[in-house]
Design a protein around this motif. Structure first.
Motif, PDB file in Angstrom:
ATOM      1  N   LEU A 191     -10.402 -67.017 -22.781  1.00 14.88           N
ATOM      2  CA  LEU A 191      -9.403 -68.001 -22.463  1.00 14.88           C
ATOM      3  C   LEU A 191      -8.163 -67.316 -22.111  1.00 14.88           C
ATOM      4  CD1 LEU A 191     -10.022 -70.198 -25.811  1.00 14.88           C
ATOM      5  CD2 LEU A 191     -10.818 -70.735 -23.325  1.00 14.88           C
ATOM      6  N   ASP A 192      -7.280 -68.119 -21.233  1.00 13.99           N
ATOM      7  CA  ASP A 192      -5.756 -67.483 -20.882  1.00 13.99           C
ATOM      8  C   ASP A 192      -4.982 -68.087 -21.930  1.00 13.99           C
ATOM      9  OD1 ASP A 192      -5.030 -70.506 -20.597  1.00 13.99           O
ATOM     10  OD2 ASP A 192      -5.208 -69.968 -18.397  1.00 13.99           O
TER      11      ASP A 192
ATOM     12  N   THR B 298     -16.335 -72.909 -16.303  1.00 14.15           N
ATOM     13  CA  THR B 298     -14.884 -72.208 -15.588  1.00 14.15           C
ATOM     14  C   THR B 298     -13.898 -73.647 -15.460  1.00 14.15           C
ATOM     15  OG1 THR B 298     -16.717 -71.094 -14.300  1.00 14.15           O
ATOM     16  CG2 THR B 298     -14.239 -71.168 -13.492  1.00 14.15           C
ATOM     17  N   GLY B 299     -12.912 -72.908 -16.108  1.00 14.39           N
ATOM     18  CA  GLY B 299     -11.522 -73.864 -15.939  1.00 14.39           C
ATOM     19  C   GLY B 299     -11.550 -75.062 -17.143  1.00 14.39           C
ATOM     20  N   PHE B 300     -12.541 -74.854 -18.057  1.00  9.24           N
ATOM     21  CA  PHE B 300     -12.523 -75.840 -18.974  1.00  9.24           C
ATOM     22  C   PHE B 300     -11.364 -75.806 -19.835  1.00  9.24           C
ATOM     23  CE2 PHE B 300     -13.439 -76.816 -23.366  1.00  9.24           C
ATOM     24  CZ  PHE B 300     -13.999 -78.165 -23.409  1.00  9.24           C
ATOM     25  N   GLN B 301     -10.628 -76.763 -20.424  1.00  9.11           N
ATOM     26  CA  GLN B 301      -9.528 -76.906 -21.042  1.00  9.11           C
ATOM     27  C   GLN B 301      -9.703 -77.204 -22.474  1.00  9.11           C
ATOM     28  OE1 GLN B 301      -5.981 -76.058 -20.389  1.00  9.11           O
ATOM     29  NE2 GLN B 301      -5.923 -75.984 -22.552  1.00  9.11           N
TER      30      GLN B 301
ATOM     31  N   TYR C  96      -4.860 -76.762 -27.723  1.00 13.28           N
ATOM     32  CA  TYR C  96      -4.709 -75.451 -28.019  1.00 13.28           C
ATOM     33  C   TYR C  96      -3.434 -74.966 -28.684  1.00 13.28           C
ATOM     34  CZ  TYR C  96      -5.763 -70.492 -27.038  1.00 13.28           C
ATOM     35  OH  TYR C  96      -6.017 -69.204 -27.234  1.00 13.28           O
TER      36      TYR C  96
ATOM     37  N   ASP D  72     -14.243 -83.653 -26.585  1.00 10.27           N
ATOM     38  CA  ASP D  72     -14.114 -82.604 -25.585  1.00 10.27           C
ATOM     39  C   ASP D  72     -14.920 -81.539 -25.618  1.00 10.27           C
ATOM     40  OD1 ASP D  72     -12.563 -84.450 -24.205  1.00 10.27           O
ATOM     41  OD2 ASP D  72     -10.886 -83.116 -24.443  1.00 10.27           O
TER      42      ASP D  72
ATOM     43  N   ARG E 139      -2.864 -70.502 -22.307  1.00 13.77           N
ATOM     44  CA  ARG E 139      -2.827 -71.880 -22.388  1.00 13.77           C
ATOM     45  C   ARG E 139      -4.252 -72.444 -23.000  1.00 13.77           C
ATOM     46  NH1 ARG E 139      -0.901 -70.551 -17.906  1.00 13.77           N
ATOM     47  NH2 ARG E 139      -2.688 -71.274 -16.741  1.00 13.77           N
ATOM     48  N   GLY E 140      -5.087 -71.713 -23.133  1.00 14.94           N
ATOM     49  CA  GLY E 140      -6.683 -72.074 -23.717  1.00 14.94           C
ATOM     50  C   GLY E 140      -7.567 -72.663 -22.621  1.00 14.94           C
ATOM     51  N   ARG E 141      -7.303 -72.363 -21.467  1.00 11.27           N
ATOM     52  CA  ARG E 141      -8.160 -72.465 -20.398  1.00 11.27           C
ATOM     53  C   ARG E 141      -9.279 -71.376 -20.030  1.00 11.27           C
ATOM     54  NH1 ARG E 141      -7.971 -71.161 -14.985  1.00 11.27           N
ATOM     55  NH2 ARG E 141      -8.856 -72.692 -13.379  1.00 11.27           N
ATOM     56  N   ALA E 142     -10.627 -71.903 -19.886  1.00 11.76           N
ATOM     57  CA  ALA E 142     -11.533 -70.851 -19.643  1.00 11.76           C
ATOM     58  C   ALA E 142     -11.255 -70.122 -18.314  1.00 11.76           C
ATOM     59  CB  ALA E 142     -12.876 -71.459 -19.546  1.00 11.76           C
TER      60      ALA E 142
END
Length: 340
Positions: free
Chosen positions: A238-239, A267-270, A274, A187, A241-244
């Motif tokens: 990242l937030d 944008t939004g990539f997980q 994490y 990923d 939870r590891g989301r962009a």
């Protein structure tokens, strides 16, 4: 006394900036910032100087976080490189900095979390180096004291016809730390396969033994073999939870909602695994408790996350307002964790 000390520190920083004034460099950042508003270039330069005193920003900070378009109350929320430097000096034990400054010492101290084989060429003869090369299709040679991606060479083992000669060349160049190249999680490779796309996770171990994650950053390569911002790379925040959170940006401030080479949506990539990244950072942060404020570079392989290095004077990463729409920085989070 606290207010007097802060005023003195800011005045000293301002004088240092004036003494080391690099006109071309300052104008470069001023022009980048001026594009965001109709203000004349001279006014932008004056505002940059004012912010260096009022908010302890560098000229790079001013440009990177779009201070030109921020209101004073928004500017006050940003962590800056000088503030981070002062915290590092105050919180981290000088006598333990070598563990992080010297990549060989770091490899010895954090060996269980590296996830890769490494050797010191000064302690390895030509035959052992040849055997190391034969075990790994690609190797990376580093100067143990290098910073910012400098002093790094990536070598294909198939191209090494004479291990003894290559060893001598690397030693002469000061690149005595040699590691196998990590194979990143599929990923992560999908973002950009030519570099290991790493994370920078900034942590603080408080006096009560709690590890705080102050910032999570996804760094992505773009055109080179390393993902450093100063070498053409880009980053996004990242937030928890590891989301962009938003598009990435590079040193020129250009936004990338999709990677320009691979076309993968940023944008939004997980980030995969994490939860394991956070568990790794928790372990790392407790390893040298005398150094509680560290920025960890983490790579993610198919079998789990591993540490690349730790930075005791970690750079500051925050969302760029013109790219993200987020007009507040991370200073309140730092203050809450560090209680200053």
């Amino acid at each position: 006394m606290g207010a007097v000390h802060r005023l003195y520190r800011r005045a000293r920083f301002f004088v240092k900036r004036v003494v080391n004034f690099d006109r071309d460099r300052v104008l470069q950042f001023a022009r980048q910032s001026a594009r965001l508003s109709t203000a004349p270039l001279g006014w932008v330069v004056l505002d940059m100087l004012w912010c260096s005193v009022r908010y302890e920003t560098t000229f790079e900070n001013y440009s990177e976080w779009d201070f030109r378009i921020l209101r004073p109350r928004e500017r006050k929320t940003y962590m800056t490189d000088p503030k981070s430097f002062h915290l590092s000096r105050r919180l981290n034990d000088d006598s333990r900095r070598a563990v992080f400054d010297d990549k060989l010492q770091f490899a010895e101290r954090f060996g269980d979390e590296l996830g890769r084989e490494w050797i010191d060429l000064r302690q390895t003869d030509a035959a052992a180096f040849g055997a190391f090369v034969s075990r790994h299709p690609r190797i990376i040679a580093k100067n143990p004291g290098g910073v910012g991606g400098n002093g790094i060479s990536l070598l294909d083992s198939a191209d090494i016809d004479d291990p003894a000669a290559t060893r001598d060349e690397l030693i002469t160049a000061g690149q005595v730390l040699v590691e196998e190249v990590l194979v990143q999680h599929p990923d992560m490779a999908s973002l950009y396969p030519r570099s290991v796309n790493s994370l920078r996770v900034v942590s603080y171990l408080d006096p009560d033994g709690e590890v705080h994650v102050l910032a999570g950053v996804l760094k992505i390569g773009n055109g080179g073999v390393i993902d450093n911002f100063s070498n053409g790379g880009m980053y996004t925040m990242l937030d928890e939870r590891g989301r962009a959170l938003h598009a990435a940006s590079d040193e020129e401030g250009r936004p990338f909602a999709e990677h320009p080479v691979t076309g993968v949506t940023i944008t939004g990539f997980q980030v995969p695994l994490y939860d394991e990244v956070l568990a790794l950072v928790d372990r790392l942060a407790r390893t040298v408790p005398a150094m509680p404020y560290i920025g960890w570079d983490v790579a993610i392989t198919a079998s789990g996350p591993v540490v690349i290095e730790g930075n005791h004077n970690t750079g500051v990463f925050q969302s760029k307002p013109s790219v993200s729409g987020i007009r507040s920085g991370l200073l309140p989070r730092y203050r809450a964790a560090m209680r200053f």
